[in-house]
Scaffold this motif. Structure first.
Motif, mmCIF file in Angstrom:
data_model
loop_
_atom_site.group_PDB
_atom_site.id
_atom_site.type_symbol
_atom_site.label_atom_id
_atom_site.label_comp_id
_atom_site.label_asym_id
_atom_site.label_seq_id
_atom_site.Cartn_x
_atom_site.Cartn_y
_atom_site.Cartn_z
ATOM 1 N N GLU A 192 0.818 -1.206 0.000
ATOM 2 C CA GLU A 192 0.000 0.000 0.000
ATOM 3 C C GLU A 192 0.854 1.258 0.000
ATOM 4 O O GLU A 192 0.421 2.305 -0.455
ATOM 5 N N LYS A 193 2.049 1.136 0.519
ATOM 6 C CA LYS A 193 2.945 2.293 0.654
ATOM 7 C C LYS A 193 3.140 3.001 -0.686
ATOM 8 O O LYS A 193 3.193 4.228 -0.739
ATOM 9 N N GLY A 194 3.215 2.255 -1.757
ATOM 10 C CA GLY A 194 3.418 2.862 -3.065
ATOM 11 C C GLY A 194 2.182 3.575 -3.591
ATOM 12 O O GLY A 194 2.287 4.465 -4.423
ATOM 13 N N LYS A 195 1.009 3.213 -3.075
ATOM 14 C CA LYS A 195 -0.239 3.776 -3.573
ATOM 15 C C LYS A 195 -0.682 5.020 -2.807
ATOM 16 O O LYS A 195 -1.251 5.927 -3.367
ATOM 17 N N VAL A 196 -0.469 5.022 -1.516
ATOM 18 C CA VAL A 196 -0.984 6.092 -0.669
ATOM 19 C C VAL A 196 0.116 6.524 0.295
ATOM 20 O O VAL A 196 0.855 5.696 0.801
ATOM 21 N N LYS A 197 0.200 7.799 0.559
ATOM 22 C CA LYS A 197 1.192 8.274 1.522
ATOM 23 C C LYS A 197 0.927 7.648 2.878
ATOM 24 O O LYS A 197 -0.219 7.402 3.247
ATOM 25 N N GLY A 198 1.987 7.433 3.639
ATOM 26 C CA GLY A 198 1.879 6.762 4.935
ATOM 27 C C GLY A 198 0.863 7.373 5.878
ATOM 28 O O GLY A 198 0.074 6.666 6.494
ATOM 29 N N LYS A 199 0.849 8.680 6.012
ATOM 30 C CA LYS A 199 -0.077 9.318 6.948
ATOM 31 C C LYS A 199 -1.519 9.148 6.509
ATOM 32 O O LYS A 199 -2.407 8.960 7.335
ATOM 33 N N GLY B 192 4.781 7.789 8.687
ATOM 34 C CA GLY B 192 5.102 7.737 7.269
ATOM 35 C C GLY B 192 6.007 6.594 6.862
ATOM 36 O O GLY B 192 6.759 6.704 5.893
ATOM 37 N N LEU B 193 5.948 5.486 7.591
ATOM 38 C CA LEU B 193 6.701 4.266 7.250
ATOM 39 C C LEU B 193 8.204 4.506 7.189
ATOM 40 O O LEU B 193 8.893 3.979 6.318
ATOM 41 N N GLN B 194 8.703 5.282 8.119
ATOM 42 C CA GLN B 194 10.127 5.618 8.110
ATOM 43 C C GLN B 194 11.020 4.452 8.523
ATOM 44 O O GLN B 194 12.158 4.359 8.067
ATOM 45 N N LEU B 195 10.515 3.578 9.376
ATOM 46 C CA LEU B 195 11.318 2.432 9.813
ATOM 47 C C LEU B 195 11.234 1.299 8.796
ATOM 48 O O LEU B 195 10.253 1.187 8.062
ATOM 49 N N SER B 196 12.244 0.447 8.798
ATOM 50 C CA SER B 196 12.187 -0.741 7.947
ATOM 51 C C SER B 196 11.252 -1.765 8.589
ATOM 52 O O SER B 196 10.969 -1.709 9.790
ATOM 53 N N ALA B 197 10.773 -2.702 7.795
ATOM 54 C CA ALA B 197 9.902 -3.755 8.318
ATOM 55 C C ALA B 197 10.622 -4.526 9.423
ATOM 56 O O ALA B 197 10.013 -4.935 10.411
ATOM 57 N N TYR C 144 -0.409 -3.847 17.561
ATOM 58 C CA TYR C 144 -1.231 -2.921 16.786
ATOM 59 C C TYR C 144 -0.720 -1.484 16.937
ATOM 60 O O TYR C 144 -0.581 -0.760 15.956
ATOM 61 N N ALA C 145 -0.424 -1.076 18.172
ATOM 62 C CA ALA C 145 0.041 0.292 18.414
ATOM 63 C C ALA C 145 1.365 0.572 17.704
ATOM 64 O O ALA C 145 1.569 1.655 17.145
ATOM 65 N N ILE C 146 2.258 -0.417 17.705
ATOM 66 C CA ILE C 146 3.543 -0.251 17.020
ATOM 67 C C ILE C 146 3.322 -0.087 15.522
ATOM 68 O O ILE C 146 3.909 0.788 14.879
ATOM 69 N N LEU C 147 2.460 -0.923 14.949
ATOM 70 C CA LEU C 147 2.172 -0.828 13.519
ATOM 71 C C LEU C 147 1.487 0.493 13.182
ATOM 72 O O LEU C 147 1.821 1.143 12.185
ATOM 73 N N TYR C 148 0.553 0.921 14.016
ATOM 74 C CA TYR C 148 -0.147 2.179 13.765
ATOM 75 C C TYR C 148 0.820 3.361 13.827
ATOM 76 O O TYR C 148 0.786 4.245 12.970
#
Length: 108
Positions: free
Chosen positions: A18-25, A79-84, A69-73
């Motif tokens: 999804e990251k490529g389709k929509v901005k993280g926020k 904005g998905l700054q951390l690596s998976a 859940y909180a960590i993922l949220y």
């Protein structure tokens, strides 16, 4: 959860796609509460299937799932700054709590 941690990895793969389709926020703002419910359900089902004694705390499992859940949220909101891998490492404490629940011995 070594054998059954794919639900976290699959969620991370979904987020990455999804990251490529929509901005993280924007994605974080729409992140469904249903994911939290599914994490809780999957966590309880996992422990129920793998518990050595059948003696575990649903409250503890719900809390561990909420931590994940909180960590993922938070990851999404930033904005998905951390690596998976960094996100998975942050989830490790909650995963350890879940594993501890599977190895509890029954109280007599």
């Amino acid at each position: 959860m070594e054998k059954d941690r794919c639900f976290i990895l699959n969620l991370l793969a979904l987020i990455d796609a999804e990251k490529g389709k929509v901005k993280g926020k924007e994605f974080a703002a729409r992140f469904p509460r249903k994911v939290e419910w599914l994490l809780r359900k999957k966590t309880v089902c996992y422990v129920d299937a793998h518990s050595l004694s059948g003696d575990y705390s649903i409250k503890t499992l719900n809390n561990a799932a909420h931590i994940i859940y909180a960590i993922l949220y938070e990851w999404l909101a930033e904005g998905l700054q951390l690596s998976a891998r960094d996100v998975y490492d942050r989830c490790q404490l909650a995963i350890d709590i879940v594993e501890e629940q599977t190895s509890k011995k029954a109280l007599l």
